[in-house]
Design a protein around this motif. Structure first.
Motif, PDB file in Angstrom:
ATOM      1  N   ALA A  94       8.544   5.494  -4.571  1.00 33.44           N
ATOM      2  CA  ALA A  94       7.506   5.277  -3.557  1.00 33.44           C
ATOM      3  C   ALA A  94       8.038   4.463  -2.395  1.00 33.44           C
ATOM      4  N   ALA A  95       7.367   4.628  -1.272  1.00 35.67           N
ATOM      5  CA  ALA A  95       7.582   3.782  -0.099  1.00 35.67           C
ATOM      6  C   ALA A  95       6.215   3.467   0.484  1.00 35.67           C
ATOM      7  N   GLY A  96       6.125   2.340   1.189  1.00 40.15           N
ATOM      8  CA  GLY A  96       4.830   1.961   1.738  1.00 40.15           C
ATOM      9  C   GLY A  96       4.908   0.742   2.621  1.00 40.15           C
ATOM     10  N   ALA A 144      10.866   7.666   0.052  1.00 37.98           N
ATOM     11  CA  ALA A 144      10.573   7.548  -1.378  1.00 37.98           C
ATOM     12  C   ALA A 144      11.664   8.163  -2.244  1.00 37.98           C
ATOM     13  N   MET A 145      12.474   9.062  -1.658  1.00 31.72           N
ATOM     14  CA  MET A 145      13.545   9.697  -2.423  1.00 31.72           C
ATOM     15  C   MET A 145      14.806   8.840  -2.504  1.00 31.72           C
ATOM     16  N   THR A 146      14.737   7.613  -2.035  1.00 31.79           N
ATOM     17  CA  THR A 146      15.893   6.721  -2.080  1.00 31.79           C
ATOM     18  C   THR A 146      16.379   6.515  -3.511  1.00 31.79           C
ATOM     19  N   GLU A 147      15.468   6.311  -4.444  1.00 28.23           N
ATOM     20  CA  GLU A 147      15.880   6.013  -5.831  1.00 28.23           C
ATOM     21  C   GLU A 147      16.648   7.169  -6.475  1.00 28.23           C
ATOM     22  N   GLN A 197       0.874  -1.166   0.000  1.00 27.52           N
ATOM     23  CA  GLN A 197       0.000   0.000   0.000  1.00 27.52           C
ATOM     24  C   GLN A 197       0.909   1.213   0.000  1.00 27.52           C
ATOM     25  N   VAL A 198       0.764   2.067  -1.000  1.00 28.91           N
ATOM     26  CA  VAL A 198       1.663   3.207  -1.144  1.00 28.91           C
ATOM     27  C   VAL A 198       1.428   4.189  -0.007  1.00 28.91           C
TER      28      VAL A 198
END
Length: 341
Positions: free
Chosen positions: A63-65, A143-146, A30-31
């Motif tokens: 994204a992260a979730g 989410a900014m990991t990429e 789930q985002v």
């Protein structure tokens, strides 16, 4: 579920699509938050991407979730785990992977579809590039990991030395991330076209900032600031061919020019061969990231040593995505954290 699909040039539609079901080795999250990216903006404006996607397709890649479903064979992840997943994973078997040149893997597994309520993570990414989050780390930062992994890859390939003076061309999220990572080690001169973004660049450690709208001769100013030689390292972070040429012109003899911003397909630049040869320039294209830098990026974000939250202009509902892209096109925002509700 509600999800964004890219159909073509500036044709982004929110639609109801079936919720994803994990196959063997996959998980569904789930985002919690999906962040917008300059690459997303370029893909939206150009109507596609040579490597990552072909319309019509689910859209978004940061994204992260929280895991809500696991496929058969997934034993080391449980429902309820907070995670971030990179948007790709190398095959680990090909010519390039055997040489640890993972960003050049021709068999990269790509994943798009973060602008949605749920996101399926393919098995190779689950195995190679899905990481557990610290409980206290907000989803929008994770989410900014990429993109940060891409920047760390770019920094490593630039071979920056402690005494170097580095020019960064571009005040988008990527350019500002380069400033944030490099400023702790070296003097960074940031060039951009937006005074508010340049102020953020100062907060992230840029020693000097310049608005290119107010300066006609960027290489000339760089040389005045560097005893007439030019910068030791130049990072191009706009993806505009003419700026690639400016980047080369800013470089001193012996410099490294990192042509990081991806230009439109089939574009070209002109290089002065005499300068390239007799000045012993290193021109380097750097693309994407590797599993090593994905891990390093999450670690750096989680350390909270750098205020990456400065790059998030606002939080918006997924229903506002079309307006968000219009705001990005108008350079009103840097990154926006899209919330599925």
């Amino acid at each position: 579920m509600l999800a964004a699909l890219l159909y073509g040039q500036e044709d982004l539609r929110l639609e109801q699509v079936p919720e994803p079901i994990p196959a063997e080795g996959e998980v569904v999250i789930q985002v919690g938050a999906a962040t917008t990216c300059g690459t997303d903006l370029k893909v939206w404006r150009r109507g596609g991407h040579a490597k990552m996607l072909t319309p019509p397709t689910l859209f978004g890649h940061e994204a992260a979730g929280t895991i809500v479903a696991v496929g058969t064979g997934v034993t080391n992840w449980q429902i309820g785990a907070r995670i971030v997943a990179n948007n790709s994973a190398p095959c680990m078997k090909c010519f390039f992977c055997q040489r640890q040149e993972y960003s050049l893997c021709p068999n990269l597994t790509w994943n798009n579809g973060t602008f949605a309520e749920y996101l399926k993570i393919p098995a190779p990414i689950v195995q190679q590039n899905m990481l557990r989050l610290p409980n206290e780390l907000p989803f929008e930062l994770a989410a900014m990991t990429e993109p940060l992994a891409c920047v760390l890859h770019g920094v490593a390939r630039s071979h920056v030395k402690p005494q170097d003076r580095v020019v960064v061309l571009g005040d988008g999220a990527i350019g500002l991330m380069f400033v944030a990572v490099l400023a702790a080690k070296v003097e960074v001169l940031l060039w951009g076209g937006n005074d508010q973004r340049l102020e953020i660049g100062k907060k992230l450690g840029a020693s000097q900032t310049f608005n290119y709208h107010q300066v006609a001769d960027i290489p000339g100013v760089v040389k005045k600031l560097t005893e007439s030689w030019g910068a030791d390292v130049v990072i191009e972070a706009t993806g505009v061919p003419s700026v690639w040429e400016i980047a080369i012109a800013c470089a001193r003899p012996g410099a490294t020019v990192n042509l990081f911003g991806g230009c439109p397909k089939d574009t070209t630049i002109t290089v002065n061969t005499e300068k390239l040869h007799y000045s012993e320039l290193t021109l380097k294209g750097v693309f994407h990231n590797t599993p090593e830098y994905v891990r390093a990026a999450l670690s750096l974000i989680a350390s909270r040593k750098i205020p990456f939250e400065l790059l998030i202009s606002e939080q918006r509902s997924l229903k506002d995505l079309e307006q968000v892209f219009a705001d990005m096109k108008a350079r009103k925002v840097i990154k926006v954290a899209m919330l599925p509700s």
